[in-house]
Design a protein around this motif. Structure first.
Motif, PDB file in Angstrom:
ATOM      1  N   CYS A   1       0.840  -1.213   0.000  1.00 36.59           N
ATOM      2  CA  CYS A   1       0.000   0.000   0.000  1.00 36.59           C
ATOM      3  C   CYS A   1       0.871   1.258   0.000  1.00 36.59           C
ATOM      4  N   ALA A   2       1.981   1.205  -0.732  1.00 40.39           N
ATOM      5  CA  ALA A   2       2.851   2.373  -0.928  1.00 40.39           C
ATOM      6  C   ALA A   2       3.271   2.999   0.400  1.00 40.39           C
ATOM      7  N   GLY A   3       3.596   2.151   1.370  1.00 41.59           N
ATOM      8  CA  GLY A   3       4.016   2.650   2.670  1.00 41.59           C
ATOM      9  C   GLY A   3       5.406   3.269   2.633  1.00 41.59           C
ATOM     10  N   ARG A   4       5.592   4.336   3.381  1.00 46.64           N
ATOM     11  CA  ARG A   4       6.890   4.996   3.505  1.00 46.64           C
ATOM     12  C   ARG A   4       7.203   5.194   4.983  1.00 46.64           C
ATOM     13  N   ILE A   5       8.311   4.653   5.425  1.00 44.21           N
ATOM     14  CA  ILE A   5       8.719   4.832   6.814  1.00 44.21           C
ATOM     15  C   ILE A   5       9.165   6.280   7.009  1.00 44.21           C
ATOM     16  N   THR A   6       8.629   6.920   8.025  1.00 42.16           N
ATOM     17  CA  THR A   6       9.019   8.296   8.319  1.00 42.16           C
ATOM     18  C   THR A   6      10.022   8.379   9.469  1.00 42.16           C
ATOM     19  N   ARG A   7       9.957   7.421  10.366  1.00 44.52           N
ATOM     20  CA  ARG A   7      10.944   7.361  11.448  1.00 44.52           C
ATOM     21  C   ARG A   7      11.018   5.942  11.981  1.00 44.52           C
ATOM     22  N   VAL A   8      12.212   5.500  12.292  1.00 44.24           N
ATOM     23  CA  VAL A   8      12.394   4.227  12.971  1.00 44.24           C
ATOM     24  C   VAL A   8      13.607   4.341  13.879  1.00 44.24           C
ATOM     25  N   ASP A   9      13.468   3.866  15.102  1.00 44.15           N
ATOM     26  CA  ASP A   9      14.573   3.835  16.056  1.00 44.15           C
ATOM     27  C   ASP A   9      15.032   2.391  16.201  1.00 44.15           C
TER      28      ASP A   9
ATOM     29  N   GLU B   1      18.972  13.413   9.714  1.00 38.37           N
ATOM     30  CA  GLU B   1      18.507  12.136   9.183  1.00 38.37           C
ATOM     31  C   GLU B   1      18.828  10.974  10.119  1.00 38.37           C
ATOM     32  N   LYS B   2      19.883  11.103  10.895  1.00 40.04           N
ATOM     33  CA  LYS B   2      20.195  10.062  11.869  1.00 40.04           C
ATOM     34  C   LYS B   2      20.846  10.684  13.095  1.00 40.04           C
ATOM     35  N   GLN B   3      20.550  10.115  14.239  1.00 42.50           N
ATOM     36  CA  GLN B   3      21.168  10.526  15.490  1.00 42.50           C
ATOM     37  C   GLN B   3      21.369   9.288  16.355  1.00 42.50           C
ATOM     38  N   LEU B   4      22.547   9.183  16.959  1.00 41.78           N
ATOM     39  CA  LEU B   4      22.842   8.064  17.840  1.00 41.78           C
ATOM     40  C   LEU B   4      22.779   8.532  19.286  1.00 41.78           C
TER      41      LEU B   4
ATOM     42  N   ARG C   1      22.562   1.025  26.280  1.00 37.35           N
ATOM     43  CA  ARG C   1      21.817   0.951  25.020  1.00 37.35           C
ATOM     44  C   ARG C   1      22.407   1.917  23.991  1.00 37.35           C
ATOM     45  N   TYR C   2      22.655   1.390  22.782  1.00 38.85           N
ATOM     46  CA  TYR C   2      23.020   2.192  21.617  1.00 38.85           C
ATOM     47  C   TYR C   2      21.763   2.287  20.757  1.00 38.85           C
ATOM     48  N   GLU C   3      21.230   3.483  20.613  1.00 39.91           N
ATOM     49  CA  GLU C   3      19.964   3.651  19.909  1.00 39.91           C
ATOM     50  C   GLU C   3      20.087   4.711  18.816  1.00 39.91           C
ATOM     51  N   ALA C   4      19.829   4.299  17.576  1.00 38.54           N
ATOM     52  CA  ALA C   4      19.903   5.223  16.439  1.00 38.54           C
ATOM     53  C   ALA C   4      18.502   5.587  15.993  1.00 38.54           C
ATOM     54  N   GLN C   5      18.273   6.875  15.850  1.00 38.30           N
ATOM     55  CA  GLN C   5      17.003   7.369  15.324  1.00 38.30           C
ATOM     56  C   GLN C   5      17.204   7.752  13.864  1.00 38.30           C
ATOM     57  N   PHE C   6      16.471   7.080  12.968  1.00 36.18           N
ATOM     58  CA  PHE C   6      16.550   7.361  11.538  1.00 36.18           C
ATOM     59  C   PHE C   6      15.268   8.069  11.109  1.00 36.18           C
ATOM     60  N   ARG C   7      15.418   9.147  10.334  1.00 34.39           N
ATOM     61  CA  ARG C   7      14.271   9.893   9.808  1.00 34.39           C
ATOM     62  C   ARG C   7      14.372   9.982   8.288  1.00 34.39           C
TER      63      ARG C   7
ATOM     64  N   ARG D   1      15.559  14.263   0.690  1.00 35.94           N
ATOM     65  CA  ARG D   1      16.748  13.758  -0.006  1.00 35.94           C
ATOM     66  C   ARG D   1      16.860  12.243   0.037  1.00 35.94           C
ATOM     67  N   LYS D   2      16.314  11.646   1.082  1.00 37.93           N
ATOM     68  CA  LYS D   2      16.540  10.214   1.283  1.00 37.93           C
ATOM     69  C   LYS D   2      15.344   9.563   1.965  1.00 37.93           C
ATOM     70  N   GLU D   3      14.835   8.473   1.357  1.00 36.17           N
ATOM     71  CA  GLU D   3      13.771   7.689   1.971  1.00 36.17           C
ATOM     72  C   GLU D   3      14.371   6.544   2.775  1.00 36.17           C
TER      73      GLU D   3
END
Length: 371
Positions: A167-175, A230-233, A251-257, A261-263
């Motif tokens: 269904c044409a899903g696009r991730i907007t954020r994932v940690d 776009e990313k933060q650790l 915990r090492y946790e990366a937040q990707f947005r 420019r980049k999906e």
């Protein structure tokens, strides 16, 4: 440290982290999982899958959703069942206003605790291509529930990945989080790597910030990268944050947005450890993380089920018409091929054909005839 390892091996993961991931090392002292998820989806692609108000125009349905909170919840419930059924979660009865959308409906657990939301409605939900979207979100607790349900990380997250693709899903954020439960890679080591330039990107050093607890036992946090980048650790003393002032758990946790420019790739749901290591090669200790189930098989099964369901619901009647009016198998094959594209979908592999029951059965029959 050996004593800590023995305790962890007997009791499993800490209760606040149990079930987060199927990605862990042999001793269970290093795990990788998903701790936050949000995505936008083509709302009408989902409703078409469910045959919701079949025959009504998209504009009529959209205006019906915008008309009242009750209508919005009906559609939110359809989407909740499509994406999150079987998790033991519920959709709240109350509908509120959304941030970017007209409506927001909370996702709650059995204790009525907020673990996510579905947002929909309004003109702001339209993509550049004209598609009307809805937004899905799971908090850290929602992601734990997702990972713990049924067969664990791979099965549930791969099913979600396949549905997003349909269904044409696009991730907007994932940690993505990596938990070092025995403190082999402490926060001060991450600081040392930063000072040595291990987090530099193309010669540029990202911003960094330390939130110091001054050895109070509440836990330190070290940030690498900006919060809106776009990313933060984030590297922090998770066990101490949870209240254990002597805990070695880091915990090492990366937040990707996503960005213009980049999906973010959907495959980050399939193998979060690989994407975390790819973003931060200095975290080479993640190489020892192993999967406990066969990821490829689970991915294939989740994908072909979604593809077949979508094909039947969207084009089943058309295919039936073609079958009825083709005199033989050769004619049917010719008509079907005339409607195909020269490209294959991204999920198509040799393994996919082997796991699609009807295709596998035909292949097996042909092999028998040939033999």
């Amino acid at each position: 440290m050996a004593g800590d390892r023995a305790v962890l091996d007997r009791s499993g993961l800490p209760s606040s982290n149990r079930g987060v991931s199927e990605f862990r090392n042999d001793t269970g002292t290093l795990t990788v999982g998903i701790d936050w998820f949000s995505a936008s989806v083509d709302m009408f692609a989902v409703l078409n899958e469910l045959a919701f108000r079949d025959g009504d125009s998209y504009e009529d349905v959209r205006q019906w959703i915008d008309y009242s909170a009750e209508n919005a919840r009906v559609v939110a419930l359809q989407m909740f069942c499509f994406f999150f059924a079987g998790l033991g979660l519920e959709l709240d009865e109350t509908v509120g206003g959304g941030r970017f959308y007209t409506w927001r409906v909370k996702i709650i657990d059995k204790a009525k605790k907020f673990v996510g939301m579905i947002e929909l409605g309004g003109e702001e939900c339209r993509r550049a291509d004209g598609a009307y979207t809805a937004r899905l979100e799971l908090t850290g607790d929602g992601c734990k529930t997702m990972s713990a349900a049924r067969c664990g990380h791979a099965q549930r997250w791969l099913e979600l990945r396949a549905k997003l693709e349909s269904c044409a899903g696009r991730i907007t954020r994932v940690d993505v989080c990596a938990d070092d439960l025995i403190g082999e890679y402490p926060l001060r080591l991450a600081q040392k790597w930063y000072e040595e330039g291990e987090f530099n990107n193309r010669g540029q050093r990202p911003k960094a910030e330390l939130i110091d607890d001054y050895d109070s036992g509440d836990g330190k946090t070290f940030y690498v990268g900006g919060k809106k980048s776009e990313k933060q650790l984030r590297v922090y003393e998770k066990g101490r944050e949870q209240g254990d002032k002597n805990s070695p758990w880091v915990r090492y946790e990366a937040q990707f947005r996503n960005s213009n420019r980049k999906e973010l790739p959907l495959d980050i749901l399939r193998d979060p450890a690989t994407y975390l290591l790819g973003a931060y090669p200095v975290l080479s200790f993640l190489n020892c993380v192993a999967t406990r189930i066969e990821i490829t098989k689970a991915a294939v099964e989740a994908t072909w089920k979604s593809a077949r369901r979508h094909l039947r619901r969207q084009y089943g009647a058309t295919l039936r018409f073609i079958v009825q009016h083709c005199p033989d198998a050769d004619a049917l094959k010719a008509v079907i091929e005339s409607c195909t594209s020269p490209k294959l979908p991204g999920w198509a592999t040799g393994d996919t054909a082997a796991h699609w029951p009807e295709i596998a059965a035909v292949q097996l029959t042909q092999e028998g005839v040939t033999a």
